[in-house]
Design an enzyme around this catalytic site. Structure first.
Site, PDB file in Angstrom:
ATOM      1  N   ASP A  24      27.214  38.883  54.638  1.00  0.00           N
ATOM      2  CA  ASP A  24      27.798  37.977  55.840  1.00  0.00           C
ATOM      3  C   ASP A  24      29.087  36.989  55.529  1.00  0.00           C
ATOM      4  O   ASP A  24      29.741  36.320  55.495  1.00  0.00           O
ATOM      5  CB  ASP A  24      26.543  36.291  56.127  1.00  0.00           C
ATOM      6  CG  ASP A  24      25.285  37.238  56.266  1.00  0.00           C
ATOM      7  OD1 ASP A  24      25.182  38.482  56.585  1.00  0.00           O
ATOM      8  OD2 ASP A  24      24.230  36.199  56.525  1.00  0.00           O
ATOM      9  N   GLU A  72      25.180  38.844  59.834  1.00  0.00           N
ATOM     10  CA  GLU A  72      24.235  38.221  60.172  1.00  0.00           C
ATOM     11  C   GLU A  72      24.008  39.060  61.698  1.00  0.00           C
ATOM     12  O   GLU A  72      25.780  38.030  62.448  1.00  0.00           O
ATOM     13  CB  GLU A  72      24.053  36.543  59.936  1.00  0.00           C
ATOM     14  CG  GLU A  72      23.169  36.155  60.840  1.00  0.00           C
ATOM     15  CD  GLU A  72      23.344  34.528  60.491  1.00  0.00           C
ATOM     16  OE1 GLU A  72      22.735  34.470  59.352  1.00  0.00           O
ATOM     17  OE2 GLU A  72      22.220  33.873  60.865  1.00  0.00           O
ATOM     18  N   LYS A 129      21.290  42.635  60.276  1.00  0.00           N
ATOM     19  CA  LYS A 129      20.201  41.096  59.887  1.00  0.00           C
ATOM     20  C   LYS A 129      20.194  40.815  61.055  1.00  0.00           C
ATOM     21  O   LYS A 129      20.764  39.568  60.818  1.00  0.00           O
ATOM     22  CB  LYS A 129      20.161  41.131  58.583  1.00  0.00           C
ATOM     23  CG  LYS A 129      21.666  40.094  57.912  1.00  0.00           C
ATOM     24  CD  LYS A 129      21.479  39.786  56.256  1.00  0.00           C
ATOM     25  CE  LYS A 129      22.296  38.476  56.062  1.00  0.00           C
ATOM     26  NZ  LYS A 129      22.387  36.952  56.339  1.00  0.00           N
ATOM     27  N   LYS A 132      18.361  34.743  58.206  1.00  0.00           N
ATOM     28  CA  LYS A 132      19.166  34.181  57.210  1.00  0.00           C
ATOM     29  C   LYS A 132      18.616  35.831  56.057  1.00  0.00           C
ATOM     30  O   LYS A 132      20.346  35.925  55.095  1.00  0.00           O
ATOM     31  CB  LYS A 132      18.708  33.354  56.272  1.00  0.00           C
ATOM     32  CG  LYS A 132      18.361  32.224  57.913  1.00  0.00           C
ATOM     33  CD  LYS A 132      19.890  31.950  58.900  1.00  0.00           C
ATOM     34  CE  LYS A 132      20.325  30.819  59.587  1.00  0.00           C
ATOM     35  NZ  LYS A 132      21.264  30.950  60.363  1.00  0.00           N
ATOM     36  N   CYS A 162      21.881  31.762  53.864  1.00  0.00           N
ATOM     37  CA  CYS A 162      21.866  33.036  53.460  1.00  0.00           C
ATOM     38  C   CYS A 162      21.446  33.478  51.802  1.00  0.00           C
ATOM     39  O   CYS A 162      20.803  34.576  51.648  1.00  0.00           O
ATOM     40  CB  CYS A 162      22.836  33.655  54.445  1.00  0.00           C
ATOM     41  SG  CYS A 162      22.432  33.688  56.055  1.00  0.00           S
TER      42      CYS A 162
HETATM   43  N1  TIU Z   1      25.083  33.592  57.023  1.00  0.00           N
HETATM   44  C1  TIU Z   1      24.978  32.338  56.897  1.00  0.00           C
HETATM   45  O1  TIU Z   1      25.036  31.798  55.924  1.00  0.00           O
HETATM   46  N2  TIU Z   1      24.133  31.385  58.138  1.00  0.00           N
HETATM   47  C2  TIU Z   1      23.938  30.710  58.871  1.00  0.00           C
HETATM   48  O2  TIU Z   1      23.839  30.477  59.463  1.00  0.00           O
HETATM   49  N3  TIU Z   1      24.656  29.902  57.326  1.00  0.00           N
HETATM   50  C3  TIU Z   1      24.640  28.019  57.774  1.00  0.00           C
HETATM   51  O3  TIU Z   1      24.644  27.516  56.619  1.00  0.00           O
HETATM   52  N4  TIU Z   1      24.815  28.162  58.835  1.00  0.00           N
END
Ligand code: TIU
Length: 228
Positions: A24, A72, A129, A132, A162
């Site tokens: 991500d 994500e 994806k 998370k 994630c």
């Molecule tokens: N990729 C990921 O960690 N998605 C999140 O929403 N992370 C946050 O810390 N918000």
């Protein structure tokens, strides 16, 4: 076998069954105006991961070792977005809404894409994806199995969200995860420290932790040995 100094003890892997996973590294998490900032976070906290991930990525590419990227996000029609996730945070501009980098966390939008510094090369798999974890509702497990991958070098953001979810999913599917402390980032320094401790505690209950320099040094030493 390659032995990489790590906590809680050396991580052993074979180059033919090891892949780099970059989780991500999207504008939506690491650039101003994206989902991360809309959630109230200081996104500059994550940017220190970019250079070390670049060095590891370059090493894997030069050695022709497999690299997987994840993103994500959700389909433009939101058919893969649970209402529970859409509503979370009571944001005035949330997932699917029009933000400064296009619709927030939506596939095909500028904010959803991977940052230019780490942009995938043609042929490098990109796993889209909706959750998370990188395994939930994706074919990552099938793709890893098809390549005979057993060990994952894990990088990306965010450490306690994630990255942790993915490491936990991977662990329960029989993969061994080596998390690079300087290549994973959190908006919260205390979460970063605690999340890394949780992985290596209890004899490596979820995996191993090292850093990019130790990994590259060990992989380089192995390569030199093989070529002698
Ligand atoms: N990729 C990921 O960690 N998605 C999140 O929403 N992370 C946050 O810390 N918000």
């Amino acid at each position: 076998m390659i032995s990489i100094p790590a906590a809680p003890y050396d991580f052993e892997c074979a180059s033919e069954s090891t892949a780099l996973l970059i989780i991500d590294m999207q504008r939506d998490f690491v650039e101003p105006g994206g989902f991360g900032e809309l959630l109230g976070n200081d996104v500059s906290q994550l940017r220190s991961t970019i250079e070390p991930i670049q060095r590891v990525l370059e090493f894997f590419r030069i050695q022709n070792l497999p690299v997987f990227h994840t993103r994500e996000g959700h389909k433009p029609d939101l058919s893969d977005l649970y209402e529970s996730k859409r509503k979370r945070g009571n944001l005035s501009c949330g997932i699917g809404d029009a933000g400064p980098m296009g619709r927030v966390l939506i596939q095909g939008e500028r904010g959803h894409d991977i940052i230019p510094e780490l942009y995938p090369l043609p042929g490098e798999p990109v796993i889209d994806k909706p959750g998370k974890g990188s395994f939930y509702a994706t074919d990552l497990d099938d793709q890893l199995k098809a390549k005979g991958i057993r060990s994952l070098v894990v990088t990306g953001v965010t450490t306690e969200v994630c990255v942790h979810t993915t490491v936990r999913e991977a662990n329960d599917r029989g993969y061994e995860c080596l998390v690079l402390s300087d290549c994973v980032g959190s908006y919260f320094p205390d979460f970063q420290a605690a999340a890394l401790k949780m992985i290596a505690a209890q004899g490596g209950i979820l995996g191993w932790v090292t850093d990019s320099e130790k990994l590259i040094r060990a992989l380089q030493a192995n390569k030199d040995e093989v070529s002698i």
